[in-house]
Design a protein around this motif. Sequence first.
Motif, PDB file in Angstrom:
ATOM      1  N   ALA A 109      15.579 -20.753  -1.980  1.00 41.49           N
ATOM      2  CA  ALA A 109      14.852 -20.292  -0.796  1.00 41.49           C
ATOM      3  C   ALA A 109      14.517 -21.422   0.173  1.00 41.49           C
ATOM      4  N   VAL A 136      19.080 -14.452  -0.554  1.00 44.27           N
ATOM      5  CA  VAL A 136      18.451 -15.110  -1.708  1.00 44.27           C
ATOM      6  C   VAL A 136      17.584 -14.119  -2.473  1.00 44.27           C
ATOM      7  N   LEU A 168      12.309 -18.879   5.056  1.00 43.00           N
ATOM      8  CA  LEU A 168      12.308 -17.974   3.914  1.00 43.00           C
ATOM      9  C   LEU A 168      11.309 -18.403   2.850  1.00 43.00           C
ATOM     10  N   ASN A 169      11.276 -19.694   2.515  1.00 39.73           N
ATOM     11  CA  ASN A 169      10.416 -20.114   1.405  1.00 39.73           C
ATOM     12  C   ASN A 169       8.933 -20.008   1.733  1.00 39.73           C
ATOM     13  N   THR A 171       8.781 -16.331   0.281  1.00 36.64           N
ATOM     14  CA  THR A 171       9.193 -16.072  -1.100  1.00 36.64           C
ATOM     15  C   THR A 171       8.302 -16.759  -2.127  1.00 36.64           C
ATOM     16  N   ILE A 220      14.976 -18.097  -6.902  1.00 37.23           N
ATOM     17  CA  ILE A 220      14.250 -18.268  -5.633  1.00 37.23           C
ATOM     18  C   ILE A 220      13.882 -19.729  -5.418  1.00 37.23           C
TER      19      ILE A 220
END
Length: 332
Positions: free
Chosen positions: A304, A313, A276-277, A280, A300
């Motif tokens: 994240a 998130v 995810l990060n 994001t 975030i």
Amino acid sequence: MKPDSHRFCVAPMMEWTDRHCRSLLRLISARAFLYTEMMTAEAVLYGDRERVLGFDAAEHPVGLQLGGSDPAKLAEAARIGAYWGYDEINLNIGCPSDRVQSGRFGACLMAEPALVADCVKAMVDAVPLPVTVKCRIGIDDQDAEESLDGFIDTVADAGCSTFVVHARKAWLQGLSPKENRDVPPLEYDRVHRLKARRPDLELVLNGGLASLAETEPHLAQLDGVMLGRAAYADPYLLADVDRAIYGLDQPPLSRAEVLNRFMVYVRRELNKGVRLNAMTRHVLGLFHGQPRARAFRRHIAENAHLDGAGIEVLEQARDVVLGHAGGRSAAA
């Protein structure tokens, strides 16, 4: 490509303009020309090509930026880039980092225009795509008048008709890459003079531009502009590009609509195993200057990167910034 395709470009930025970033930016502007991070010819030739070159068809128009100084390797990397569907091949003659210099590519090649011309000709002969060059106005103690004119003329004769010119010198000794983006003075007039001398070439200005308003006087004299850090820190500044730069009537998506559509992309990429990060981090500036933007970024940033973090998130961050019932307490 359209004749005005380079009217507004987002700069290739190492560790920033990856496929996830470009997918976000394309939601905001349909026409801005986007670029990959710089990829060395060796990375294209010998690396994991899906990781190095893969991109979403929605990103078009998008150019592949290559780094290198071996004409044969660059030609083969350009062929591979064309096969993968890029719209343009751009050669980096502007990066001043020590690592790039040690590999004999980037800004140090401004001292070797004949070699750059050989590289460009090899790529031009190898692919049907436009081959463009991104450079500085000079390096170190070079005379920015004489050396830039000579460099441009030599490389143009090899088949390059589009140059993105960062209007600063690069100091290869004594300044870090970060300092090279800020310390050498901007010389926009030097790029304007180059255009006046070579009106046959397409010249795009890069360096220090922070808003659409700042681009207006340059677009009156040059063929295009390129924004870098400003477009990354505040990606929604691209929302007015299609109307103001390209004359399109369709209204842009709102920030909330951009986020919702980006979340569709994020869900798809999460299903492919992307963390995810990795995605994001590019959306942190989407609500720049808006109420609750800091709480949006904080949520975030704090969540994240966690193992197993998923789309929730972003859903929670969206509620925070839009002031939904669940988000007001989270933002407090």
